[in-house]
Design a protein around this motif. Structure first.
Motif, PDB file in Angstrom:
ATOM      1  N   PRO A 122       0.859  -1.294  -0.057  1.00  0.00           N
ATOM      2  CA  PRO A 122       0.071   0.168  -0.219  1.00  0.00           C
ATOM      3  C   PRO A 122       0.948   1.154   0.193  1.00  0.00           C
ATOM      4  O   PRO A 122       0.286   2.411  -0.654  1.00  0.00           O
ATOM      5  CB  PRO A 122      -0.654  -0.032   1.257  1.00  0.00           C
ATOM      6  CG  PRO A 122      -0.958  -1.495   1.701  1.00  0.00           C
ATOM      7  CD  PRO A 122       0.629  -2.163   1.115  1.00  0.00           C
ATOM      8  N   THR A 154      -5.932   6.761   3.688  1.00  0.00           N
ATOM      9  CA  THR A 154      -7.184   6.957   4.440  1.00  0.00           C
ATOM     10  C   THR A 154      -8.206   6.721   3.246  1.00  0.00           C
ATOM     11  O   THR A 154      -9.226   6.199   3.289  1.00  0.00           O
ATOM     12  CB  THR A 154      -7.207   8.148   5.247  1.00  0.00           C
ATOM     13  OG1 THR A 154      -6.132   8.087   6.148  1.00  0.00           O
ATOM     14  CG2 THR A 154      -8.719   8.304   5.768  1.00  0.00           C
ATOM     15  N   GLY A 157      -8.458   3.696   1.608  1.00  0.00           N
ATOM     16  CA  GLY A 157      -8.911   2.455   2.399  1.00  0.00           C
ATOM     17  C   GLY A 157     -10.713   2.729   2.772  1.00  0.00           C
ATOM     18  O   GLY A 157     -11.447   1.771   2.774  1.00  0.00           O
ATOM     19  N   GLN A 158     -10.903   4.109   2.865  1.00  0.00           N
ATOM     20  CA  GLN A 158     -12.383   4.219   2.997  1.00  0.00           C
ATOM     21  C   GLN A 158     -13.222   3.949   1.886  1.00  0.00           C
ATOM     22  O   GLN A 158     -14.414   3.480   1.863  1.00  0.00           O
ATOM     23  CB  GLN A 158     -12.748   5.553   3.363  1.00  0.00           C
ATOM     24  CG  GLN A 158     -12.151   6.189   4.778  1.00  0.00           C
ATOM     25  CD  GLN A 158     -12.250   7.520   4.936  1.00  0.00           C
ATOM     26  OE1 GLN A 158     -12.380   8.525   4.251  1.00  0.00           O
ATOM     27  NE2 GLN A 158     -12.260   8.088   6.378  1.00  0.00           N
ATOM     28  N   GLY A 161     -11.472  -0.113   0.945  1.00  0.00           N
ATOM     29  CA  GLY A 161     -10.932  -1.092   1.811  1.00  0.00           C
ATOM     30  C   GLY A 161      -9.823  -1.650   1.611  1.00  0.00           C
ATOM     31  O   GLY A 161      -8.898  -1.236   0.974  1.00  0.00           O
ATOM     32  N   LEU A 162      -9.411  -2.975   2.308  1.00  0.00           N
ATOM     33  CA  LEU A 162      -8.093  -3.425   2.455  1.00  0.00           C
ATOM     34  C   LEU A 162      -7.811  -3.932   1.005  1.00  0.00           C
ATOM     35  O   LEU A 162      -6.650  -3.905   0.671  1.00  0.00           O
ATOM     36  CB  LEU A 162      -8.176  -4.750   3.400  1.00  0.00           C
ATOM     37  CG  LEU A 162      -8.244  -4.326   4.839  1.00  0.00           C
ATOM     38  CD1 LEU A 162      -8.180  -5.487   5.713  1.00  0.00           C
ATOM     39  CD2 LEU A 162      -6.941  -3.426   5.217  1.00  0.00           C
ATOM     40  N   LEU A 165      -6.197  -1.186  -1.002  1.00  0.00           N
ATOM     41  CA  LEU A 165      -5.273  -0.681  -0.365  1.00  0.00           C
ATOM     42  C   LEU A 165      -4.055  -1.819  -0.807  1.00  0.00           C
ATOM     43  O   LEU A 165      -2.797  -1.267  -1.130  1.00  0.00           O
ATOM     44  CB  LEU A 165      -5.187  -1.005   1.320  1.00  0.00           C
ATOM     45  CG  LEU A 165      -5.524   0.433   1.665  1.00  0.00           C
ATOM     46  CD1 LEU A 165      -5.773   0.069   3.278  1.00  0.00           C
ATOM     47  CD2 LEU A 165      -5.044   1.777   1.642  1.00  0.00           C
TER      48      LEU A 165
END
Length: 300
Positions: A122, A154, A157-158, A161-162, A165
């Motif tokens: 990431p 951030t 990710g928002q 999600g993972l 990333l």
């Protein structure tokens, strides 16, 4: 201490070579999936790219992405060189007769590299996005509008999600497997040969420096096509689910690049890669070797 020394060594090298990473990233994205001669070349070569970026984006732009680059180098190489160092000190890299094993060395280097690169993926993706950002008149590749590393992580990710990333993480692994195994195997083998031939005095820093120079050449030649594909995988635009819109994976990226840009398209930015990977390999392995030597000398 092995992990700490490895991370510090990589960070020390990164400060000097990050401007070359910026140049390399932009040259690899230039003319993406376009036939040669059909697009404007903003960056004709490494030196012209330095001048153009400094003139249009400002000198500070040559250190774009330094924050995530340092974090990635500390994390990735701390794990990679630290794990390899433990394997070396435990005797795994040598046969029962005490002879250095290139096969074991390559395997240990590849495994250590994969672990570090996957965990740091990431950070590497965000570094690529930041380094590709440029003024519109010299912009290449997709332009993300991140304001910094933490904001970018951030936001991604928002939104995604993972999965978002770690987008491109698997595609980046072949680059690291080939680069890491080649680097550490050639470094250790060359160092052993130089010590055996007694070209330099025992424990001389010149042994590590010469071995690192040989290693740097091998890394650039073997890794560049995968580095180009990895950069493009990380930087491609995505849909609302965070899925890449241009490439399905590393093999697709390599095939599309070769088909539309020719074989030389797979080696875009090789000059910048050489000037960046060569010094980075030399400096990181040299710092690593010297820090280990000092640590073992003064902790006995």
């Amino acid at each position: 201490m092995d992990f700490l020394m490895s991370g510090l060594a990589a960070c020390g090298a990164c400060v000097f070579t990050n401007p070359l990473e910026v140049v390399k990233t932009r040259m690899q994205l230039q003319g993406e999936l376009q036939a040669p001669g059909t697009y404007q070349r903003h960056y004709r070569n490494v030196f012209h790219a330095f001048f153009t970026i400094g003139k249009v984006d400002g000198l500070a732009a040559l250190q774009k992405g330094l924050g995530p680059a340092l974090v990635y180098q500390f994390l990735m190489n701390g794990i990679r060189l630290g794990t390899y160092g433990l394997a070396d000190s435990s005797g795994y890299l040598h046969t029962a007769e005490g002879i250095h094993s290139p096969v074991r060395s390559a395997a240990a280097g590849a495994l250590a590299g994969v672990t570090g690169a996957y965990l740091g993926s990431p950070i590497y993706m965000v570094k690529t996005h930041l380094q590709a950002q440029a003024a519109s008149e010299i912009a290449v590749g997709h332009q993300y509008k991140h304001k910094g590393m933490f904001q970018a992580l951030t936001e991604i990710g928002q939104k995604h999600g993972l999965v978002g990333l770690w987008r491109g993480a698997l595609g980046g692994l072949p680059r690291v497997v080939i680069g890491s195994s080649t680097q550490l195997c050639t470094f250790s083998s060359t160092k052993d040969l130089l010590s055996h031939w007694e070209i330099f005095p025992p424990q001389s820093w010149k042994v590590a420096l010469a071995a690192a120079m040989v290693s740097g050449i091998a890394v650039v030649l073997s890794m560049t096509p995968f580095d180009v594909a990895s950069t493009r995988l990380y930087n491609q635009p995505t849909d609302v689910q965070g899925k890449g819109l241009m490439y399905r994976g590393i093999l697709d990226a390599l095939l599309q690049t070769a088909r539309k840009e020719g074989i030389f398209g797979m080696y875009k930015g090789i000059g910048a890669s050489y000037f960046r990977l060569g010094p980075h390999t030399i400096l990181s392995l040299f710092f690593w070797d010297q820090l280990r030597f000092l640590y073992h000398t003064y902790t006995k």
